[in-house]
Design a protein around this motif. Structure first.
Motif, short mmCIF file in Angstrom:
data_model
loop_
_atom_site.label_atom_id
_atom_site.label_comp_id
_atom_site.label_asym_id
_atom_site.label_seq_id
_atom_site.Cartn_x
_atom_site.Cartn_y
_atom_site.Cartn_z
N VAL A 61 22.58 -0.12 5.50
CA VAL A 61 22.23 1.26 5.77
C VAL A 61 23.57 2.05 5.73
O VAL A 61 24.56 1.81 5.85
N LYS A 62 23.02 3.35 5.47
CA LYS A 62 24.03 4.44 5.56
C LYS A 62 24.25 4.97 6.99
O LYS A 62 23.09 5.33 7.46
N GLY A 63 25.19 5.49 7.55
CA GLY A 63 25.17 5.99 8.99
C GLY A 63 26.48 7.05 9.11
O GLY A 63 27.34 6.99 8.26
N TYR A 64 26.20 8.04 10.12
CA TYR A 64 27.25 8.82 10.48
C TYR A 64 27.71 8.89 11.80
O TYR A 64 26.92 8.43 12.86
N GLU A 65 29.12 8.65 11.79
CA GLU A 65 29.92 8.50 13.20
C GLU A 65 29.80 9.81 13.83
O GLU A 65 30.72 10.38 13.74
N TYR A 66 28.95 10.06 14.78
CA TYR A 66 28.95 11.22 15.53
C TYR A 66 30.01 10.91 16.82
O TYR A 66 30.62 12.38 17.49
N VAL A 72 24.51 7.36 13.93
CA VAL A 72 23.15 7.25 13.60
C VAL A 72 22.79 6.84 12.16
O VAL A 72 23.82 7.12 11.36
N THR A 73 21.70 6.19 11.98
CA THR A 73 21.69 5.46 10.83
C THR A 73 20.56 6.05 9.89
O THR A 73 19.67 6.59 10.51
N PHE A 74 20.38 5.97 8.63
CA PHE A 74 19.49 6.34 7.81
C PHE A 74 19.19 5.27 6.83
O PHE A 74 20.07 4.63 6.03
N GLU A 75 17.89 5.18 6.64
CA GLU A 75 17.22 4.18 5.60
C GLU A 75 17.36 4.77 4.58
O GLU A 75 17.38 6.33 4.20
N GLN A 76 17.24 4.36 3.22
CA GLN A 76 17.32 4.80 1.97
C GLN A 76 15.92 5.79 1.72
O GLN A 76 16.09 6.74 1.05
N GLU A 77 14.89 5.49 2.16
CA GLU A 77 13.69 6.20 2.09
C GLU A 77 13.86 7.36 2.76
O GLU A 77 13.39 8.45 2.48
#
Length: 281
Positions: A61-66, A72-77
Motif C-alpha cells: 500500500v502507499k503511505g505518508y510519513e507524518y 497513514v496508509t491509502f489503498e489503491q481504491e
C-alpha cells in the motif's frame, strides 16, 4: 499506438471528447547493471526490513510519513476515488498568449485525437486556437497525478503539455554563487551581441543529433565484433583567459562561415531581421 488516457477537453460548456497519446518516445539505449564477474543482471527485491521477506505487489500500500516511523496508509481504491472527479477531464481554466508561458514550466507533451463523436468540436477548437494564437491553461489528472497543463496546437493537432505548478519551483535565493548585479563593459556587451547575431538562425530540430547515442551504438557494435572501441579524441578547447580575447576569437572563427553563406537568401533575411531587432525599428 495505445491511448494512455480517455476523456474530454472542456472550456465553458463545450466538451471535446479526446484520447491522449504520448508525443515522444524514449530512444535511449538500454544498459543493464550486471555483476562484473558473472555478467548476470542484478535483481532488486521488494523486502520488508521487519519480517525480512519479499513482499508481493498485492500486499503493498502507499503511505505518508507524518512523523518519524508513523504512517497513514491509502489503498489503491481510495487514491482512485480522490482522483475520480477530474480524472477524465482536461478543464481549461483560461486562455493566454502563446508567448506568456516560459518554457521552464513545460514537462511532457502528449497528442490529443478526437473521438468519433467529437470531430466537429475538435476541428473548431484547433481553428480557434490557431486564429487567436492562444494557449489554454488547464488542469488534468493523469494516472492519479494532478498537473497544470497547456493545451495548444502543434502542426494542426491538439496537444497537451503537462506543466509545473508555481509552488514546485525552488526560490532563486537557494542557488549558490549567483553573481551580484554589476556593470558590464560596453565593448564586451557589443561583441557578445555580435556573436549572438552570427549564431542566430531558424530552429531546425532535425539537424541536431544525439552524438553520445551514436558513439555508444558504434561501441556496442565494435564490442560484439570483438574490436577495440578505442578512446574518444579530446576536443582541443583554446585556453583563452581574457573575455574580450575570447569574444574576438569567436567572431574571427565564425567570419569564414558568414562569408560562405552571404549569397543565401535565408541568410540575408535573417541578417535583416536581426538588425531590425537590434535597432528596435
Amino acid at each position: 499506438m495505445q491511448a494512455i488516457w480517455k476523456g474530454a477537453v472542456s472550456f465553458g460548456l463545450v466538451h471535446v471528447p479526446v484520447k491522449m497519446y504520448p508525443a515522444t518516445e524514449d530512444r535511449d539505449i538500454p544498459l543493464r547493471m550486471l555483476h562484473r564477474e558473472y555478467k548476470e543482471p542484478i535483481q532488486y527485491r521488494r523486502t520488508c526490513p521487519k519480517c525480512e521477506q519479499e513482499v508481493p505487489w498485492s500486499d503493498i500500500v502507499k503511505g505518508y510519513e507524518y512523523e518519524k516511523g508513523h504512517f497513514v496508509t491509502f489503498e489503491q481504491e481510495e487514491l482512485e476515488q480522490l482522483a475520480a472527479e477530474t480524472s477524465h477531464e482536461i478543464r481549461i481554466l483560461n486562455f493566454v498568449d502563446m508567448t506568456e508561458i516560459d518554457p521552464i514550466y513545460y514537462q511532457r507533451t502528449f497528442y490529443l485525437s478526437p473521438e468519433e463523436t467529437g470531430e466537429h468540436a475538435y476541428r473548431l477548437l484547433v481553428r480557434a486556437l490557431e486564429a487567436t494564437r492562444k494557449i489554454g491553461v488547464a488542469q488534468v489528472t493523469i494516472r492519479q497525478k494532478s498537473s497544470l497543463a497547456a493545451v495548444r496546437v502543434v502542426d494542426g493537432v491538439l496537444s497537451l503539455v503537462t506543466m509545473f505548478y508555481a509552488e514546485e519551483f525552488r526560490d532563486r535565493s537557494q542557488i549558490p554563487n549567483l553573481p551580484e548585479e554589476a556593470k558590464v563593459d560596453r565593448r564586451e556587451l557589443d561583441m557578445a551581441k555580435m556573436l549572438i547575431d552570427q549564431l542566430t538562425g531558424n530552429f531546425e530540430p532535425e539537424k541536431y543529433r544525439d552524438e553520445y547515442k551514436e558513439r555508444l551504438t558504434k561501441a556496442i557494435e565494435d564490442k560484439i565484433e570483438g574490436r577495440d572501441i578505442g578512446t574518444v579524441p579530446e576536443v582541443n578547447t583554446p585556453n583563452v583567459l581574457d573575455l574580450m580575447d575570447a569574444l574576438q576569437a569567436s567572431l574571427k572563427l565564425l567570419k569564414p562561415l558568414e562569408e560562405t553563406g552571404k549569397g543565401d537568401k535565408a541568410y540575408k533575411r535573417r541578417r535583416a531581421k536581426n538588425q531590425k531587432n537590434r535597432t528596435g525599428a
